[in-house]
Scaffold this motif. Sequence first.
Motif, PDB file in Angstrom:
ATOM      1  N   LEU A  21     -12.680  27.571  19.146  1.00  0.00           N
ATOM      2  CA  LEU A  21     -14.012  28.020  18.734  1.00  0.00           C
ATOM      3  C   LEU A  21     -15.100  27.198  19.405  1.00  0.00           C
ATOM      4  O   LEU A  21     -16.150  27.732  19.778  1.00  0.00           O
ATOM      5  CB  LEU A  21     -14.160  27.947  17.214  1.00  0.00           C
ATOM      6  CG  LEU A  21     -13.393  28.981  16.402  1.00  0.00           C
ATOM      7  CD1 LEU A  21     -13.552  28.689  14.916  1.00  0.00           C
ATOM      8  CD2 LEU A  21     -13.858  30.375  16.723  1.00  0.00           C
ATOM      9  N   ASP A  22     -14.860  25.904  19.583  1.00  0.00           N
ATOM     10  CA  ASP A  22     -15.827  25.042  20.251  1.00  0.00           C
ATOM     11  C   ASP A  22     -16.005  25.461  21.708  1.00  0.00           C
ATOM     12  O   ASP A  22     -17.136  25.529  22.206  1.00  0.00           O
ATOM     13  CB  ASP A  22     -15.377  23.587  20.168  1.00  0.00           C
ATOM     14  CG  ASP A  22     -16.419  22.629  20.692  1.00  0.00           C
ATOM     15  OD1 ASP A  22     -17.536  22.615  20.129  1.00  0.00           O
ATOM     16  OD2 ASP A  22     -16.121  21.900  21.647  1.00  0.00           O
ATOM     17  N   ILE A  23     -14.919  25.767  22.383  1.00  0.00           N
ATOM     18  CA  ILE A  23     -14.989  26.193  23.780  1.00  0.00           C
ATOM     19  C   ILE A  23     -15.732  27.524  23.897  1.00  0.00           C
ATOM     20  O   ILE A  23     -16.595  27.697  24.767  1.00  0.00           O
ATOM     21  CB  ILE A  23     -13.575  26.281  24.387  1.00  0.00           C
ATOM     22  CG1 ILE A  23     -12.977  24.874  24.494  1.00  0.00           C
ATOM     23  CG2 ILE A  23     -13.591  26.969  25.743  1.00  0.00           C
ATOM     24  CD1 ILE A  23     -11.509  24.855  24.822  1.00  0.00           C
ATOM     25  N   ILE A  24     -15.429  28.454  23.005  1.00  0.00           N
ATOM     26  CA  ILE A  24     -16.132  29.745  23.011  1.00  0.00           C
ATOM     27  C   ILE A  24     -17.613  29.540  22.712  1.00  0.00           C
ATOM     28  O   ILE A  24     -18.481  30.150  23.346  1.00  0.00           O
ATOM     29  CB  ILE A  24     -15.478  30.721  22.007  1.00  0.00           C
ATOM     30  CG1 ILE A  24     -14.077  31.104  22.479  1.00  0.00           C
ATOM     31  CG2 ILE A  24     -16.336  31.968  21.814  1.00  0.00           C
ATOM     32  CD1 ILE A  24     -13.257  31.854  21.449  1.00  0.00           C
TER      33      ILE A  24
ATOM     34  N   ILE B 155     -19.547  24.147  15.162  1.00  0.00           N
ATOM     35  CA  ILE B 155     -19.646  23.270  13.992  1.00  0.00           C
ATOM     36  C   ILE B 155     -18.294  22.789  13.457  1.00  0.00           C
ATOM     37  O   ILE B 155     -18.131  21.596  13.200  1.00  0.00           O
ATOM     38  CB  ILE B 155     -20.501  23.929  12.884  1.00  0.00           C
ATOM     39  CG1 ILE B 155     -21.953  23.962  13.333  1.00  0.00           C
ATOM     40  CG2 ILE B 155     -20.351  23.206  11.552  1.00  0.00           C
ATOM     41  CD1 ILE B 155     -22.875  24.707  12.389  1.00  0.00           C
ATOM     42  N   PRO B 156     -17.275  23.651  13.285  1.00  0.00           N
ATOM     43  CA  PRO B 156     -16.015  23.141  12.700  1.00  0.00           C
ATOM     44  C   PRO B 156     -15.371  22.016  13.509  1.00  0.00           C
ATOM     45  O   PRO B 156     -14.889  21.040  12.936  1.00  0.00           O
ATOM     46  CB  PRO B 156     -15.105  24.372  12.669  1.00  0.00           C
ATOM     47  CG  PRO B 156     -16.018  25.533  12.688  1.00  0.00           C
ATOM     48  CD  PRO B 156     -17.218  25.105  13.459  1.00  0.00           C
ATOM     49  N   PHE B 157     -15.378  22.120  14.820  1.00  0.00           N
ATOM     50  CA  PHE B 157     -14.776  21.077  15.651  1.00  0.00           C
ATOM     51  C   PHE B 157     -15.549  19.774  15.529  1.00  0.00           C
ATOM     52  O   PHE B 157     -14.954  18.700  15.400  1.00  0.00           O
ATOM     53  CB  PHE B 157     -14.726  21.529  17.114  1.00  0.00           C
ATOM     54  CG  PHE B 157     -14.056  20.543  18.019  1.00  0.00           C
ATOM     55  CD1 PHE B 157     -12.688  20.392  18.008  1.00  0.00           C
ATOM     56  CD2 PHE B 157     -14.796  19.760  18.886  1.00  0.00           C
ATOM     57  CE1 PHE B 157     -12.061  19.482  18.844  1.00  0.00           C
ATOM     58  CE2 PHE B 157     -14.187  18.853  19.720  1.00  0.00           C
ATOM     59  CZ  PHE B 157     -12.814  18.708  19.705  1.00  0.00           C
TER      60      PHE B 157
ATOM     61  N   PHE C  65     -16.423  14.094  13.494  1.00  0.00           N
ATOM     62  CA  PHE C  65     -17.135  13.141  12.630  1.00  0.00           C
ATOM     63  C   PHE C  65     -16.222  12.594  11.541  1.00  0.00           C
ATOM     64  O   PHE C  65     -16.309  11.420  11.188  1.00  0.00           O
ATOM     65  CB  PHE C  65     -18.382  13.777  12.015  1.00  0.00           C
ATOM     66  CG  PHE C  65     -19.468  14.042  13.018  1.00  0.00           C
ATOM     67  CD1 PHE C  65     -19.837  13.097  13.951  1.00  0.00           C
ATOM     68  CD2 PHE C  65     -20.134  15.255  13.032  1.00  0.00           C
ATOM     69  CE1 PHE C  65     -20.836  13.332  14.879  1.00  0.00           C
ATOM     70  CE2 PHE C  65     -21.137  15.511  13.952  1.00  0.00           C
ATOM     71  CZ  PHE C  65     -21.485  14.543  14.877  1.00  0.00           C
ATOM     72  N   LYS C  66     -15.314  13.432  11.023  1.00  0.00           N
ATOM     73  CA  LYS C  66     -14.360  12.967  10.016  1.00  0.00           C
ATOM     74  C   LYS C  66     -13.431  11.918  10.627  1.00  0.00           C
ATOM     75  O   LYS C  66     -13.159  10.877  10.012  1.00  0.00           O
ATOM     76  CB  LYS C  66     -13.544  14.139   9.473  1.00  0.00           C
ATOM     77  CG  LYS C  66     -12.555  13.730   8.412  1.00  0.00           C
ATOM     78  CD  LYS C  66     -11.784  14.922   7.892  1.00  0.00           C
ATOM     79  CE  LYS C  66     -10.764  14.472   6.871  1.00  0.00           C
ATOM     80  NZ  LYS C  66      -9.925  15.580   6.415  1.00  0.00           N
ATOM     81  N   ALA C  67     -12.952  12.171  11.846  1.00  0.00           N
ATOM     82  CA  ALA C  67     -12.087  11.198  12.529  1.00  0.00           C
ATOM     83  C   ALA C  67     -12.837   9.898  12.777  1.00  0.00           C
ATOM     84  O   ALA C  67     -12.273   8.810  12.615  1.00  0.00           O
ATOM     85  CB  ALA C  67     -11.580  11.781  13.846  1.00  0.00           C
ATOM     86  N   TYR C  68     -14.103   9.986  13.146  1.00  0.00           N
ATOM     87  CA  TYR C  68     -14.917   8.791  13.371  1.00  0.00           C
ATOM     88  C   TYR C  68     -15.031   7.975  12.087  1.00  0.00           C
ATOM     89  O   TYR C  68     -14.897   6.747  12.113  1.00  0.00           O
ATOM     90  CB  TYR C  68     -16.302   9.192  13.871  1.00  0.00           C
ATOM     91  CG  TYR C  68     -17.258   8.037  13.965  1.00  0.00           C
ATOM     92  CD1 TYR C  68     -17.152   7.107  14.984  1.00  0.00           C
ATOM     93  CD2 TYR C  68     -18.263   7.875  13.019  1.00  0.00           C
ATOM     94  CE1 TYR C  68     -18.027   6.035  15.068  1.00  0.00           C
ATOM     95  CE2 TYR C  68     -19.137   6.809  13.087  1.00  0.00           C
ATOM     96  CZ  TYR C  68     -19.014   5.890  14.116  1.00  0.00           C
ATOM     97  OH  TYR C  68     -19.873   4.834  14.181  1.00  0.00           O
ATOM     98  N   ARG C  69     -15.259   8.644  10.952  1.00  0.00           N
ATOM     99  CA  ARG C  69     -15.365   7.928   9.674  1.00  0.00           C
ATOM    100  C   ARG C  69     -14.040   7.245   9.314  1.00  0.00           C
ATOM    101  O   ARG C  69     -14.024   6.128   8.802  1.00  0.00           O
ATOM    102  CB  ARG C  69     -15.797   8.875   8.567  1.00  0.00           C
ATOM    103  CG  ARG C  69     -17.264   9.216   8.597  1.00  0.00           C
ATOM    104  CD  ARG C  69     -17.721   9.909   7.332  1.00  0.00           C
ATOM    105  NE  ARG C  69     -16.997  11.140   7.072  1.00  0.00           N
ATOM    106  CZ  ARG C  69     -17.362  12.353   7.506  1.00  0.00           C
ATOM    107  NH1 ARG C  69     -18.445  12.477   8.229  1.00  0.00           N
ATOM    108  NH2 ARG C  69     -16.655  13.407   7.218  1.00  0.00           N
ATOM    109  N   ILE C  70     -12.917   7.909   9.587  1.00  0.00           N
ATOM    110  CA  ILE C  70     -11.609   7.324   9.282  1.00  0.00           C
ATOM    111  C   ILE C  70     -11.388   6.067  10.121  1.00  0.00           C
ATOM    112  O   ILE C  70     -10.961   5.028   9.612  1.00  0.00           O
ATOM    113  CB  ILE C  70     -10.482   8.359   9.518  1.00  0.00           C
ATOM    114  CG1 ILE C  70     -10.552   9.452   8.455  1.00  0.00           C
ATOM    115  CG2 ILE C  70      -9.116   7.688   9.523  1.00  0.00           C
ATOM    116  CD1 ILE C  70      -9.637  10.627   8.721  1.00  0.00           C
ATOM    117  N   VAL C  71     -11.696   6.150  11.412  1.00  0.00           N
ATOM    118  CA  VAL C  71     -11.513   4.991  12.297  1.00  0.00           C
ATOM    119  C   VAL C  71     -12.453   3.862  11.906  1.00  0.00           C
ATOM    120  O   VAL C  71     -12.050   2.691  11.884  1.00  0.00           O
ATOM    121  CB  VAL C  71     -11.719   5.402  13.772  1.00  0.00           C
ATOM    122  CG1 VAL C  71     -11.800   4.185  14.675  1.00  0.00           C
ATOM    123  CG2 VAL C  71     -10.611   6.337  14.210  1.00  0.00           C
ATOM    124  N   LYS C  72     -13.681   4.188  11.560  1.00  0.00           N
ATOM    125  CA  LYS C  72     -14.648   3.167  11.158  1.00  0.00           C
ATOM    126  C   LYS C  72     -14.184   2.459   9.887  1.00  0.00           C
ATOM    127  O   LYS C  72     -14.259   1.229   9.789  1.00  0.00           O
ATOM    128  CB  LYS C  72     -16.012   3.825  10.937  1.00  0.00           C
ATOM    129  CG  LYS C  72     -17.129   2.861  10.704  1.00  0.00           C
ATOM    130  CD  LYS C  72     -18.446   3.595  10.610  1.00  0.00           C
ATOM    131  CE  LYS C  72     -19.578   2.657  10.324  1.00  0.00           C
ATOM    132  NZ  LYS C  72     -20.855   3.358  10.202  1.00  0.00           N
TER     133      LYS C  72
END
Length: 100
Positions: free
Chosen positions: A24-27, A72-74, A79-86
């Motif tokens: 969806l992000d690519i489209i 938006i979904p991607f 952002f969720k992955a960034y919060r987990i790593v942080k």
Amino acid sequence: MSNLEQKPTQQPEGFKLSAVALLLDIIGMALVVFAGYEIYMNNEKGGGLLLNAISWPYYPWIIMVAGVLLMIPFHKQIFKAYRIVKQYKKEQAKADRPRF
């Protein structure tokens, strides 16, 4: 506990990006680029690829908004992955502090 002994480190929770969200992000990116091209063609050359099919002059903006909405979904997953790593780094820094 001696300095040589190490506590087991807790790994961050597993996280996988969705292939559907990536598609969806690519489209969405392709739609945004196409809409930008249409805006350029309408303003500079006097007509775009879809101008004959769609008579409303603001159609490229609708295409652009649709593209952004598809992305938006991607980006939410990123952002969720960034919060987990942080959070993981914060926990590691707290665990690595020397205790006196």
